[in-house]
Motif scaffolding. Structure first.
Motif, PDB file in Angstrom:
ATOM      1  N   THR A   1       0.829  -1.208   0.000  1.00 49.12           N
ATOM      2  CA  THR A   1       0.000   0.000   0.000  1.00 49.12           C
ATOM      3  C   THR A   1       0.864   1.258   0.000  1.00 49.12           C
ATOM      4  O   THR A   1       0.516   2.257  -0.637  1.00 49.12           O
ATOM      5  N   GLY A   2       2.004   1.207   0.699  1.00 51.88           N
ATOM      6  CA  GLY A   2       2.899   2.360   0.740  1.00 51.88           C
ATOM      7  C   GLY A   2       3.463   2.695  -0.627  1.00 51.88           C
ATOM      8  O   GLY A   2       3.584   3.879  -0.991  1.00 51.88           O
ATOM      9  N   ILE A   3       3.809   1.689  -1.406  1.00 56.22           N
ATOM     10  CA  ILE A   3       4.339   1.922  -2.752  1.00 56.22           C
ATOM     11  C   ILE A   3       3.298   2.612  -3.633  1.00 56.22           C
ATOM     12  O   ILE A   3       3.591   3.585  -4.339  1.00 56.22           O
ATOM     13  N   PHE A   4       2.056   2.139  -3.582  1.00 59.06           N
ATOM     14  CA  PHE A   4       0.999   2.747  -4.408  1.00 59.06           C
ATOM     15  C   PHE A   4       0.645   4.150  -3.927  1.00 59.06           C
ATOM     16  O   PHE A   4       0.364   5.044  -4.736  1.00 59.06           O
ATOM     17  N   LEU A   5       0.675   4.377  -2.619  1.00 59.10           N
ATOM     18  CA  LEU A   5       0.404   5.717  -2.106  1.00 59.10           C
ATOM     19  C   LEU A   5       1.508   6.700  -2.508  1.00 59.10           C
ATOM     20  O   LEU A   5       1.240   7.871  -2.793  1.00 59.10           O
ATOM     21  N   ALA A   6       2.749   6.217  -2.525  1.00 61.59           N
ATOM     22  CA  ALA A   6       3.874   7.079  -2.889  1.00 61.59           C
ATOM     23  C   ALA A   6       3.775   7.569  -4.333  1.00 61.59           C
ATOM     24  O   ALA A   6       4.345   8.619  -4.678  1.00 61.59           O
ATOM     25  N   MET A   7       3.042   6.837  -5.172  1.00 63.16           N
ATOM     26  CA  MET A   7       2.867   7.259  -6.571  1.00 63.16           C
ATOM     27  C   MET A   7       2.061   8.547  -6.695  1.00 63.16           C
ATOM     28  O   MET A   7       2.139   9.243  -7.712  1.00 63.16           O
ATOM     29  N   HIS A   8       1.264   8.864  -5.664  1.00 63.67           N
ATOM     30  CA  HIS A   8       0.391  10.038  -5.722  1.00 63.67           C
ATOM     31  C   HIS A   8       0.730  11.074  -4.655  1.00 63.67           C
ATOM     32  O   HIS A   8       0.155  12.171  -4.664  1.00 63.67           O
ATOM     33  N   TYR A   9       1.639  10.764  -3.760  1.00 63.25           N
ATOM     34  CA  TYR A   9       1.973  11.674  -2.660  1.00 63.25           C
ATOM     35  C   TYR A   9       3.039  12.672  -3.099  1.00 63.25           C
ATOM     36  O   TYR A   9       3.945  12.349  -3.869  1.00 63.25           O
TER      37      TYR A   9
ATOM     38  N   PHE B   1      12.185  12.690   5.721  1.00 66.90           N
ATOM     39  CA  PHE B   1      11.295  11.745   6.393  1.00 66.90           C
ATOM     40  C   PHE B   1      10.598  10.841   5.374  1.00 66.90           C
ATOM     41  O   PHE B   1      10.421   9.651   5.614  1.00 66.90           O
ATOM     42  N   PHE B   2      10.197  11.418   4.254  1.00 68.67           N
ATOM     43  CA  PHE B   2       9.572  10.620   3.196  1.00 68.67           C
ATOM     44  C   PHE B   2      10.544   9.578   2.650  1.00 68.67           C
ATOM     45  O   PHE B   2      10.184   8.404   2.453  1.00 68.67           O
ATOM     46  N   SER B   3      11.788   9.992   2.428  1.00 70.96           N
ATOM     47  CA  SER B   3      12.801   9.057   1.918  1.00 70.96           C
ATOM     48  C   SER B   3      13.043   7.922   2.907  1.00 70.96           C
ATOM     49  O   SER B   3      13.099   6.739   2.527  1.00 70.96           O
ATOM     50  N   LEU B   4      13.173   8.271   4.182  1.00 69.32           N
ATOM     51  CA  LEU B   4      13.417   7.249   5.204  1.00 69.32           C
ATOM     52  C   LEU B   4      12.213   6.333   5.379  1.00 69.32           C
ATOM     53  O   LEU B   4      12.360   5.125   5.586  1.00 69.32           O
ATOM     54  N   HIS B   5      11.012   6.906   5.282  1.00 68.71           N
ATOM     55  CA  HIS B   5       9.810   6.097   5.437  1.00 68.71           C
ATOM     56  C   HIS B   5       9.674   5.085   4.303  1.00 68.71           C
ATOM     57  O   HIS B   5       9.102   4.002   4.489  1.00 68.71           O
ATOM     58  N   TYR B   6      10.184   5.435   3.145  1.00 70.96           N
ATOM     59  CA  TYR B   6      10.156   4.509   2.006  1.00 70.96           C
ATOM     60  C   TYR B   6      11.242   3.438   2.139  1.00 70.96           C
ATOM     61  O   TYR B   6      11.046   2.283   1.733  1.00 70.96           O
ATOM     62  N   LEU B   7      12.378   3.804   2.742  1.00 70.12           N
ATOM     63  CA  LEU B   7      13.521   2.892   2.833  1.00 70.12           C
ATOM     64  C   LEU B   7      13.413   1.902   3.988  1.00 70.12           C
ATOM     65  O   LEU B   7      13.681   0.697   3.817  1.00 70.12           O
TER      66      LEU B   7
ATOM     67  N   VAL C   1       4.309  11.779  10.191  1.00 70.75           N
ATOM     68  CA  VAL C   1       4.599  13.169   9.833  1.00 70.75           C
ATOM     69  C   VAL C   1       4.140  13.486   8.405  1.00 70.75           C
ATOM     70  O   VAL C   1       3.777  14.624   8.093  1.00 70.75           O
ATOM     71  N   LEU C   2       4.116  12.495   7.530  1.00 76.64           N
ATOM     72  CA  LEU C   2       3.908  12.727   6.100  1.00 76.64           C
ATOM     73  C   LEU C   2       2.579  13.390   5.736  1.00 76.64           C
ATOM     74  O   LEU C   2       2.551  14.205   4.801  1.00 76.64           O
ATOM     75  N   PRO C   3       1.449  13.097   6.393  1.00 76.49           N
ATOM     76  CA  PRO C   3       0.202  13.789   6.016  1.00 76.49           C
ATOM     77  C   PRO C   3       0.253  15.297   6.251  1.00 76.49           C
ATOM     78  O   PRO C   3      -0.566  16.037   5.708  1.00 76.49           O
TER      79      PRO C   3
END
Length: 385
Positions: A48-56, A181-187, A135-137
């Protein structure tokens, strides 16, 4: 012959050894299903995180709007968002039950020290990942939670202020903070995957524990098909429980202030983290000194890591340890009390209750665990004379 040729393939052979023919104690119960459920939660969060990252969009001016765009305009976006947000809560529920099960049945005892320690590292990685994901929202609680928690590093002597500046990417929580934070949350979820693989390897080296806490090497059956069916029942029950939150109560585990765009000029009346951090937050704020509070948080994880090495009981399962069994339920109640205290205002009597609960937390891990092992062992030898 066909089956033999399949399991001779390198990859399929590994899967067969660890997921099909893996020998499991015949008496394990449904509490042993929470390990596999945790793996499912991790897969759900990554997918779900990968698909959300496509639009965030990780920008302070667009992050909140991009989340609303996902909810309103993206096909199925509301489902992805609610599954990811509630999936974090489900992940922590499952992992907490998994760890308390290990605590009750003594799964941390020798020779499984490495297994337990890797599990504690995974918990710490989960907490970091979930915090930066919160934090991301870029809502009110996201912004102010990030400001409060990251500023705790300033309590570290000499290098504290430099660490805070590095975390923020400047002199305040701003766009640079959100980007890193976004980069770390993805990694970090992929780091958790690697740690989970090591966790499984450590588990399969010595085999699973069991409710009796005894050596069950002579009474094992294959994971498939016996425990596959039992786990399948647990997976379906968990899926139903998860679905109730997604479809009927999607926001009940979140904070309403996070549906307000972040405003650095307006401080919320009461800043609180997500519910799964509350027990740690309660310990932190129970100590008026910032450095001592940070040290207490470090001591929480040091206590968990030290547990296998300070344990003195030759008996694993609390079913056969009447004194430890009582203290186990006390530590469960204490953790729930700390979680409740963590969401209350910083005032009496909540401060005093939180301090007492924090003291008991450390007394249990650092004093009662080694003492009860010796005391119960003494009683056994005394009664057998």
């Amino acid at each position: 012959m066909k089956r033999l040729s399949i399991i001779k393939q390198p990859v399929l052979s590994v899967l067969n050894v660890h997921l099909v023919d893996y020998p499991s104690p015949s008496n394990i119960n449904y509490f042993w299903s929470f390990g596999s459920i945790a793996g499912i939660c991790l897969i759900v969060q990554i997918a779900t995180g990968i698909f959300l990252a496509m639009h965030y969009t990780p920008h302070v001016d667009l992050a909140f709007l991009s989340v609303e765009h996902i909810m309103r305009d993206v096909e199925g976006g509301w489902f992805l968002r609610y599954m990811h947000a509630n999936g974090a809560s489900m992940f922590f529920i499952v992992v907490y039950i998994h760890m308390f099960r290990g605590l009750y049945y003594g799964s941390y005892a020798s020779p499984r020290e490495l297994l337990w320690c890797i599990g504690v590292v995974i918990l710490l990685l989960m907490i970091i990942t979930a915090f930066i994901g919160y934090v991301l929202p870029w809502g009110q609680m996201s912004f102010w939670g990030a400001t409060v928690i990251t500023s705790l590093a300033s309590a570290i002597p000499v290098v504290g202020d430099s660490i805070v500046t590095w975390l923020w990417g400047g002199f305040s929580v701003d766009n640079a903070t959100l980007n890193r934070f976004f980069s770390l949350h993805y990694l970090l979820p992929f780091v958790i995957v690697g740690a989970s693989v090591i966790h499984l390897a450590a588990l399969h080296q010595y085999g699973s524990n069991n409710p009796l806490g005894t050596n069950s090497t002579v009474d094992k059956v294959g994971l498939y098909p016996y425990f596959y069916v039992k786990d399948l029942v647990a997976w379906v029950a968990f899926a139903i429980f998860f679905s109730v939150f997604i479809y009927f109560y999607p926001n009940v585990l979140g904070h309403p202030d996070n549906y307000i765009p972040a405003n650095p000029m307006s401080t919320p009346a009461h800043i609180v983290p997500e519910w799964y951090f509350l027990w740690v937050y309660a310990i932190l704020r129970s100590i008026p000194n910032k450095l001592a509070g940070v040290a207490a948080i470090a001591l929480v994880f040091i206590s968990l890591l030290a547990l296998p090495f300070i344990n003195t009981s030759p008996i694993r399962s609390s079913n056969f340890r009447p004194f430890h069994k009582k203290f186990f339920w006390l530590i469960v109640a204490d953790t729930l009390l700390l979680s409740w205290i963590g969401q209350q205002p910083v005032e009496d009597p909540y401060i005093l209750v939180g301090q007492c609960a924090s003291v008991f937390f450390f007394i249990y891990f650092l004093i009662m665990v080694p003492f009860l092992g010796r005391f119960e062992n003494y009683l056994i030898h005394y009664k057998t004379r």
